[in-house]
Enzyme design. Structure first.
Site, short mmCIF file in Angstrom:
data_model
loop_
_atom_site.label_atom_id
_atom_site.label_comp_id
_atom_site.label_asym_id
_atom_site.label_seq_id
_atom_site.Cartn_x
_atom_site.Cartn_y
_atom_site.Cartn_z
N SER A 42 -1.59 11.85 7.09
CA SER A 42 -1.93 11.52 8.48
C SER A 42 -0.94 12.26 9.37
CB SER A 42 -1.88 10.01 8.70
OG SER A 42 -0.57 9.52 8.52
N HIS A 158 -4.20 6.47 3.52
CA HIS A 158 -3.46 6.43 2.26
C HIS A 158 -4.13 5.62 1.17
CE1 HIS A 158 0.45 7.30 4.72
NE2 HIS A 158 -0.35 8.32 4.63
N GLU A 167 -0.12 1.00 7.22
CA GLU A 167 1.01 0.47 6.44
C GLU A 167 1.40 -0.92 6.89
OE1 GLU A 167 4.12 3.43 6.73
OE2 GLU A 167 2.67 5.04 6.43
N GLU A 208 1.40 5.32 -1.29
CA GLU A 208 2.83 5.01 -1.14
C GLU A 208 3.25 3.83 -2.00
OE1 GLU A 208 3.76 4.94 3.05
OE2 GLU A 208 3.41 7.10 3.21
N ASP A 245 2.72 0.23 10.44
CA ASP A 245 2.42 1.56 10.97
C ASP A 245 0.92 1.64 11.18
OD1 ASP A 245 2.10 4.17 11.70
OD2 ASP A 245 2.86 5.05 9.84
N GLU A 288 4.82 1.04 14.48
CA GLU A 288 4.87 2.51 14.53
C GLU A 288 3.51 3.05 14.96
OE1 GLU A 288 6.42 4.12 10.88
OE2 GLU A 288 5.21 5.94 11.08
N ASP A 315 6.05 8.31 15.60
CA ASP A 315 6.00 9.21 14.44
C ASP A 315 5.15 10.43 14.81
OD1 ASP A 315 5.58 10.46 12.01
OD2 ASP A 315 4.29 8.92 11.18
N LYS A 340 11.14 12.78 10.02
CA LYS A 340 10.59 13.43 8.83
C LYS A 340 10.99 14.90 8.86
CE LYS A 340 6.35 10.62 8.44
NZ LYS A 340 4.97 10.51 8.98
N HIS A 368 10.01 9.21 4.30
CA HIS A 368 9.32 10.05 3.30
C HIS A 368 7.99 10.54 3.88
CE1 HIS A 368 6.71 6.42 1.88
NE2 HIS A 368 6.81 6.49 3.18
N LYS A 391 12.28 4.41 5.59
CA LYS A 391 10.92 4.06 5.19
C LYS A 391 10.55 4.93 4.01
CE LYS A 391 6.83 5.27 7.30
NZ LYS A 391 5.61 5.19 8.12
P1 PGA Z 1 1.96 10.75 6.22
O1 PGA Z 1 2.12 9.20 6.51
O2 PGA Z 1 3.09 11.21 5.39
O3 PGA Z 1 0.62 10.80 5.52
O4 PGA Z 1 1.90 11.43 7.58
C1 PGA Z 1 3.33 8.58 6.77
C2 PGA Z 1 3.37 7.98 8.14
O5 PGA Z 1 2.40 8.06 8.92
O6 PGA Z 1 4.39 7.41 8.50
ZN ZN Z 2 3.52 6.96 10.62
#
Ligand code: PGA
Ligand code: ZN
Length: 430
Positions: A42, A158, A167, A208, A245, A288, A315, A340, A368, A391
């Site tokens: 995503s 996911h 999440e 995840e 999230d 998030e 994010d 990230k 991650h 996270k």
């Molecule tokens: P992604 O998801 O690594 O698939 O972008 C993680 C997140 O959205 O926090």
């Molecule tokens: Zn996110």
């Protein structure tokens, strides 16, 4: 001084079986450092770009042989002989060599692989643990163990279930060590598994490592987690906080938020209200991407209504980019950033984003990606910069647990390790 003697790269596979980049940076001294690059599902639209082969006849076009060619060719030529301790210069040379705004020419996967392997090689050459070296690079930091955000129920992009929210996470905060917090997570994860089995719900896991059952509504996810926490002997909202999230950009279409699992459609204002109601109903400490990455009006509304008592994390909104974060800070949008490394593509730029957030009073959560590897770099990064939170998924799937295990090792090696728990959320009425 330790100079870079050689850089090698090759193709490996991430936790989704998708090809990714692995790198070795080798020094004059014979010391070396490695890295493996993660990959999101995503993704935010303003992230730095991964270079993929696009050759449909091989690995569905997702191969990374071109990125590897760039590393062993152009990038090596530019970096050989440089002092490995000069991370800013190494990253700067690659950024300039790439010459694009989003690193699309050399590939953010190629650049990041080298950036991280160089940092490991530097740490190795100085006989330092990676987190010790990263603290030096980062500058003054309140080094401490991070509060984990453990994603025990997966939905959205996911998982193949009907849950829209990506999440559902837990954050154990009443403990005084990271180890005890992690133990609580493990107990709750196992209690949730039993609970799902009792209800005839699936106990298979998503990308995840959290469970990914079909549920009657998004709210049912919170109810199940609350019960799992209680059954494990912890107090919901006291010992263990909830976090979520939404990854709202994934269900924002034509100007509205579509919760297909609940069969409901919302305007920005109404979705903001929905989230507010959720926080009244459940002890949610952190939301998030509650709004779409381009819906800055929605973000304004959300920050106005919840920003003084809930952690609001950008994010896809900020994509670890100091330019976008600076705008957010200026406009008073959100109050936390997800970090990230591969969203921006170098260690130096990542450290700048963390610094900017810290200096502006924004909380920092090192993260991650949903496609990840056994590389545990982010565990060291979280400790080294005093991020406060990490996270990195659930308590299953080794690419997730590897980061937790690395944190256990770091904690046991520090004589003055600290775990702040609830104090990380100071100023928020959790
Ligand atoms: P992604 O998801 O690594 O698939 O972008 C993680 C997140 O959205 O926090
Ligand atoms: Zn996110």
């Amino acid at each position: 001084m330790s100079r870079i003697r050689a850089i090698r790269a090759w193709e490996v596979f991430d936790s989704r079986g998708s090809p990714t980049v692995a790198v070795d940076v080798i020094l004059d001294s014979g010391d070396s450092g490695y890295s493996m690059v993660p990959s999101g599902a995503s993704t935010g639209s303003r992230e730095a770009l991964e270079l993929r082969d696009g050759d449909a006849g091989r690995l569905g076009g997702r191969g990374v042989l071109r990125a590897i060619e760039r590393i062993e060719g152009e990038i090596s030529t530019a970096l050989l002989g440089l002092d490995v301790n000069d991370q800013t210069r190494i990253d700067g040379v690659m950024i300039e060599l790439d010459g694009t705004k989003n690193k699309e020419r050399l590939g953010a996967n190629a650049i990041l692989g080298v950036s991280l392997a160089a940092a490991r090689a530097a740490a190795c050459s100085r006989n330092l643990e990676l987190h010790q070296y990263l603290t030096e690079l980062y500058g003054p930091a309140d080094v401490r163990m991070p509060v984990p955000m453990m994603n025990i129920l997966n939905g959205g992009a996911h998982a193949d279930n009907n849950v829209d929210i990506q999440e559902f996470m837990i954050q154990p905060v009443s403990m005084t060590t990271f180890r005890d917090a992690l133990c609580a997570g493990v107990e709750i994860f196992n209690a949730l598994k039993m609970l799902l089995a009792e209800k005839g719900l699936a106990t298979s896991v998503g990308d995840e490592g959290g469970f990914a059952p079909d549920l009657e509504s998004n709210i049912a996810g919170f109810e199940l987690i609350e019960e799992a926490i209680t059954r494990s002997g912890y107090r919901v909202g006291k010992d263990v906080l909830l976090a979520v999230d939404c990854a709202a950009s994934e269900f924002f279409h034509d100007g509205s938020y579509h919760l297909a699992g609940d069969d409901r459609i919302f305007t920005s204002k109404n979705f903001c209200r929905y989230l507010e109601e959720l926080t009244n109903q459940f002890p949610i400490a952190s939301i998030e991407d509650g709004m779409d990455e381009n819906d800055w009006h929605g973000w304004h509304l959300l920050t106005e209504s919840l920003g003084n008592r809930i952690q609001l994390v950008g994010d896809d909104l900020f994509v670890t980019n100091t330019e976008i974060l600076a705008r957010g800070i200026r406009e008073g949008i959100a109050n936390a950033i997800l970090i990230k490394l591969n969203q921006i593509g170098t260690l130096t730029e990542t450290l700048s984003a963390i610094r900017m957030a810290h200096d502006s009073g924004y909380s920092v959560i090192v993260s991650h990606r949903s496609g990840d590897t056994e590389d545990t770099f982010i565990a060291d990064l979280a400790v080294a910069t005093g991020a406060g939170q990490i996270k990195t998924g659930s308590l299953s799937r080794s690419e997730r647990v590897a980061k937790y295990n690395r944190l256990l090792r770091i904690e046991s090696s520090l004589h003055d390790s600290r775990y702040l728990g609830l104090a990380e959320f100071q100023g928020m009425e959790t």
